[in-house]
Write a protein that holds these residues in place. Sequence first.
Motif, PDB file in Angstrom:
ATOM      1  N   ALA A  35      -0.403  -9.437   3.962  1.00 59.42           N
ATOM      2  CA  ALA A  35      -0.570  -9.599   2.342  1.00 59.42           C
ATOM      3  C   ALA A  35      -0.529 -11.278   2.130  1.00 59.42           C
ATOM      4  O   ALA A  35      -1.130 -11.724   1.436  1.00 59.42           O
ATOM      5  CB  ALA A  35       0.656  -8.933   1.867  1.00 59.42           C
ATOM      6  N   TYR A  91      -1.784  -8.305 -10.732  1.00 57.23           N
ATOM      7  CA  TYR A  91      -2.384  -8.664  -9.602  1.00 57.23           C
ATOM      8  C   TYR A  91      -2.318  -7.838  -8.403  1.00 57.23           C
ATOM      9  O   TYR A  91      -2.337  -8.468  -7.214  1.00 57.23           O
ATOM     10  CB  TYR A  91      -2.116 -10.113  -9.281  1.00 57.23           C
ATOM     11  N   ARG A  92      -2.336  -6.699  -8.427  1.00 59.05           N
ATOM     12  CA  ARG A  92      -2.234  -5.608  -7.387  1.00 59.05           C
ATOM     13  C   ARG A  92      -3.205  -6.220  -6.168  1.00 59.05           C
ATOM     14  O   ARG A  92      -2.717  -6.233  -5.074  1.00 59.05           O
ATOM     15  CB  ARG A  92      -2.410  -4.436  -7.721  1.00 59.05           C
ATOM     16  N   ASP A  93      -4.438  -6.437  -6.273  1.00 58.95           N
ATOM     17  CA  ASP A  93      -5.317  -6.480  -5.578  1.00 58.95           C
ATOM     18  C   ASP A  93      -5.587  -7.824  -5.108  1.00 58.95           C
ATOM     19  O   ASP A  93      -5.497  -8.186  -3.894  1.00 58.95           O
ATOM     20  CB  ASP A  93      -6.850  -5.952  -5.839  1.00 58.95           C
ATOM     21  N   ASP A  94      -5.579  -8.745  -5.924  1.00 62.48           N
ATOM     22  CA  ASP A  94      -5.668 -10.180  -5.547  1.00 62.48           C
ATOM     23  C   ASP A  94      -4.544 -11.113  -5.479  1.00 62.48           C
ATOM     24  O   ASP A  94      -4.456 -12.306  -4.950  1.00 62.48           O
ATOM     25  CB  ASP A  94      -6.631 -11.050  -6.516  1.00 62.48           C
ATOM     26  N   LYS A  95      -3.424 -10.517  -5.527  1.00 60.84           N
ATOM     27  CA  LYS A  95      -1.939 -11.202  -5.159  1.00 60.84           C
ATOM     28  C   LYS A  95      -1.205 -10.038  -4.250  1.00 60.84           C
ATOM     29  O   LYS A  95      -0.227  -9.608  -4.798  1.00 60.84           O
ATOM     30  CB  LYS A  95      -1.178 -11.446  -6.309  1.00 60.84           C
ATOM     31  N   PRO A  96      -1.782  -9.799  -3.319  1.00 56.70           N
ATOM     32  CA  PRO A  96      -0.985  -8.875  -2.242  1.00 56.70           C
ATOM     33  C   PRO A  96       0.565  -9.085  -1.915  1.00 56.70           C
ATOM     34  O   PRO A  96       1.416  -8.321  -1.765  1.00 56.70           O
ATOM     35  CB  PRO A  96      -1.856  -8.591  -1.164  1.00 56.70           C
ATOM     36  N   CYS A 128       3.021  -7.910  -9.938  1.00 54.82           N
ATOM     37  CA  CYS A 128       2.804  -6.619  -9.130  1.00 54.82           C
ATOM     38  C   CYS A 128       1.753  -5.704 -10.038  1.00 54.82           C
ATOM     39  O   CYS A 128       0.684  -5.505  -9.167  1.00 54.82           O
ATOM     40  CB  CYS A 128       3.999  -6.036  -8.970  1.00 54.82           C
ATOM     41  N   ARG A 142      -3.785 -12.894   3.352  1.00 51.82           N
ATOM     42  CA  ARG A 142      -4.744 -12.434   2.330  1.00 51.82           C
ATOM     43  C   ARG A 142      -4.670 -13.359   0.933  1.00 51.82           C
ATOM     44  O   ARG A 142      -5.460 -13.975   0.437  1.00 51.82           O
ATOM     45  CB  ARG A 142      -4.763 -11.064   1.787  1.00 51.82           C
ATOM     46  N   GLN A 143      -3.665 -13.587   0.529  1.00 48.09           N
ATOM     47  CA  GLN A 143      -3.003 -14.422  -0.676  1.00 48.09           C
ATOM     48  C   GLN A 143      -3.094 -15.828  -0.469  1.00 48.09           C
ATOM     49  O   GLN A 143      -3.827 -16.465  -1.361  1.00 48.09           O
ATOM     50  CB  GLN A 143      -1.915 -13.737  -1.362  1.00 48.09           C
TER      51      GLN A 143
END
Length: 127
Positions: A119, A34-39, A31, A122-123
Amino acid sequence: MSSENSYQQQIASLERKVARLEDLVFDIVHCVEYRDDKPFNALTSQLMIYGDERIELFFTLDYICDLLEGRPSASKSHLLRRKIDDKDVFRRTSLSEPEAVGYLSEIVGPANAEEMLNAFRRQYRHK
């Protein structure tokens, strides 16, 4: 003998708790990292969804996304044991966005359902 069984049950219970805690720590690290690339990882960590519940949510979202894309996958439906009250969803061949959010509301609550779907997409679905 019964006290030995009791100890074995306590040990097994503690081992399960340790495994769940290890999984939670792993998710929390992801969390932050990878806040942005692993929503999806970030949101499940934020909501403290981990372990078997997280795995089941992943498969549920994967199945729902297949339905949204008009690609039902009967092979995945057996993985979804208890999360969605309306079991007819597993016989569907497609699903609308509002219906998907409705089903997810049963799992993660209405406040988080749309965000969780987005999320996950996106991931894992790159949409």
